[in-house]
Design an enzyme around this catalytic site. Sequence first.
Site, PDB file in Angstrom:
ATOM      1  N   ARG A 112      31.834  46.203  28.292  1.00 48.35           N
ATOM      2  CA  ARG A 112      31.529  46.483  26.889  1.00 48.35           C
ATOM      3  C   ARG A 112      30.371  47.453  26.661  1.00 48.35           C
ATOM      4  O   ARG A 112      30.461  48.314  25.777  1.00 48.35           O
ATOM      5  CB  ARG A 112      31.298  45.169  26.136  1.00 48.35           C
ATOM      6  CG  ARG A 112      32.590  44.544  25.638  1.00 48.35           C
ATOM      7  CD  ARG A 112      32.404  43.118  25.150  1.00 48.35           C
ATOM      8  NE  ARG A 112      32.278  42.185  26.265  1.00 48.35           N
ATOM      9  CZ  ARG A 112      32.267  40.876  26.149  1.00 48.35           C
ATOM     10  NH1 ARG A 112      32.361  40.325  24.946  1.00 48.35           N
ATOM     11  NH2 ARG A 112      32.176  40.098  27.199  1.00 48.35           N
ATOM     12  N   LYS A 117      41.949  37.515  40.088  1.00 46.74           N
ATOM     13  CA  LYS A 117      41.495  36.139  40.323  1.00 46.74           C
ATOM     14  C   LYS A 117      42.654  35.242  40.778  1.00 46.74           C
ATOM     15  O   LYS A 117      42.948  34.196  40.188  1.00 46.74           O
ATOM     16  CB  LYS A 117      40.840  35.560  39.072  1.00 46.74           C
ATOM     17  CG  LYS A 117      39.590  36.321  38.633  1.00 46.74           C
ATOM     18  CD  LYS A 117      38.929  35.647  37.437  1.00 46.74           C
ATOM     19  CE  LYS A 117      37.684  36.409  37.005  1.00 46.74           C
ATOM     20  NZ  LYS A 117      37.998  37.687  36.359  1.00 46.74           N
ATOM     21  N   ASP A 143      46.880  30.205  44.062  1.00 42.47           N
ATOM     22  CA  ASP A 143      48.207  29.608  44.084  1.00 42.47           C
ATOM     23  C   ASP A 143      48.396  28.993  45.462  1.00 42.47           C
ATOM     24  O   ASP A 143      47.454  28.937  46.268  1.00 42.47           O
ATOM     25  CB  ASP A 143      49.278  30.683  43.803  1.00 42.47           C
ATOM     26  CG  ASP A 143      50.485  30.120  43.051  1.00 42.47           C
ATOM     27  OD1 ASP A 143      51.041  29.113  43.545  1.00 42.47           O
ATOM     28  OD2 ASP A 143      50.857  30.677  42.003  1.00 42.47           O
ATOM     29  N   LYS A 147      37.532  48.848  36.939  1.00 42.43           N
ATOM     30  CA  LYS A 147      38.096  47.503  37.055  1.00 42.43           C
ATOM     31  C   LYS A 147      39.251  47.349  36.075  1.00 42.43           C
ATOM     32  O   LYS A 147      39.130  47.715  34.902  1.00 42.43           O
ATOM     33  CB  LYS A 147      37.047  46.431  36.746  1.00 42.43           C
ATOM     34  CG  LYS A 147      37.610  44.997  36.782  1.00 42.43           C
ATOM     35  CD  LYS A 147      36.542  43.973  36.438  1.00 42.43           C
ATOM     36  CE  LYS A 147      36.250  43.883  34.961  1.00 42.43           C
ATOM     37  NZ  LYS A 147      37.311  43.188  34.184  1.00 42.43           N
ATOM     38  N   ASP A 165      41.118  42.976  39.205  1.00 40.10           N
ATOM     39  CA  ASP A 165      40.496  41.675  38.950  1.00 40.10           C
ATOM     40  C   ASP A 165      41.563  40.669  38.517  1.00 40.10           C
ATOM     41  O   ASP A 165      41.679  40.326  37.342  1.00 40.10           O
ATOM     42  CB  ASP A 165      39.427  41.835  37.867  1.00 40.10           C
ATOM     43  CG  ASP A 165      38.565  40.587  37.717  1.00 40.10           C
ATOM     44  OD1 ASP A 165      38.571  39.743  38.636  1.00 40.10           O
ATOM     45  OD2 ASP A 165      37.871  40.466  36.689  1.00 40.10           O
ATOM     46  N   THR A 212      30.791  34.083  35.177  1.00 41.94           N
ATOM     47  CA  THR A 212      29.508  34.285  34.508  1.00 41.94           C
ATOM     48  C   THR A 212      29.510  33.814  33.065  1.00 41.94           C
ATOM     49  O   THR A 212      28.464  33.795  32.413  1.00 41.94           O
ATOM     50  CB  THR A 212      29.095  35.774  34.557  1.00 41.94           C
ATOM     51  OG1 THR A 212      30.169  36.577  34.065  1.00 41.94           O
ATOM     52  CG2 THR A 212      28.768  36.199  35.977  1.00 41.94           C
TER      53      THR A 212
END
Length: 232
Positions: free
Chosen positions: A210, A66, A69, A37, A64, A119
């Site tokens: 992470r 997102k 518009d 990603k 990613d 999340t």
Amino acid sequence: MTETNLASRLIVGLDVPDLRIAQAVVRELDGVVSFYKIGYQLAFAGGLDFARELVAEGKQVFLDMKLLDIDNTVAKGVENIAKMGVTMLTLHAYPKAMRAAVEAARGTPLCLLAVTVLTSMDESDLIEAGYEYDPHTLVLRRAEQALATGMGGIVCSAGEAAAVRKVVGPELAVVTPGIRPAGTEHGDQKRVVTPADAIRAGSSHLVVARPVVAAVDRRAAAQAILAEMAAA
């Protein structure tokens, strides 16, 4: 579940500040992970060209971005992203934006993912932002709208994956970030589950950043997550 199938369902988030680190992560995970990603942080540090390099090497890329518009801007962006050869692209699950994106991606293999509720947000965060729904209700509402507009999948918390799967059926991708192996820190995520629980709930793809990228031994961390997925 075969090892190859598992590897295609684990997406490692390259949430790192520069290409040097991203390249090191990919080198270290070679042969274990094949799906990555790329989000805002790396995208604005050469990550879009790196995405093209990964695609050229046979890797899968989840971009990613997102997107949200006006319809024309979303459509033109999706058209160019489809040409990059990436596998997945996110946009916020607003019906007009989704319809524009679906039309722009028609005829290409690009899987469009509808971001339902981040999340990192809980009910108090949604109230502060002016929403009248709790996270679970809003996720299901947006999943229904994404299905109706022809999107390729949903991004949601793994805690909502089972309910979303009932809404969208077996074919759509259900991609779940906020995955944290047992015993790891949650960081800024509020709605998290373990890899095994996510698979059992019906997630098709798990996004882990992470816990792998920040691990002392990234390869071993990824292998442990894959083993947990296999056990589920």
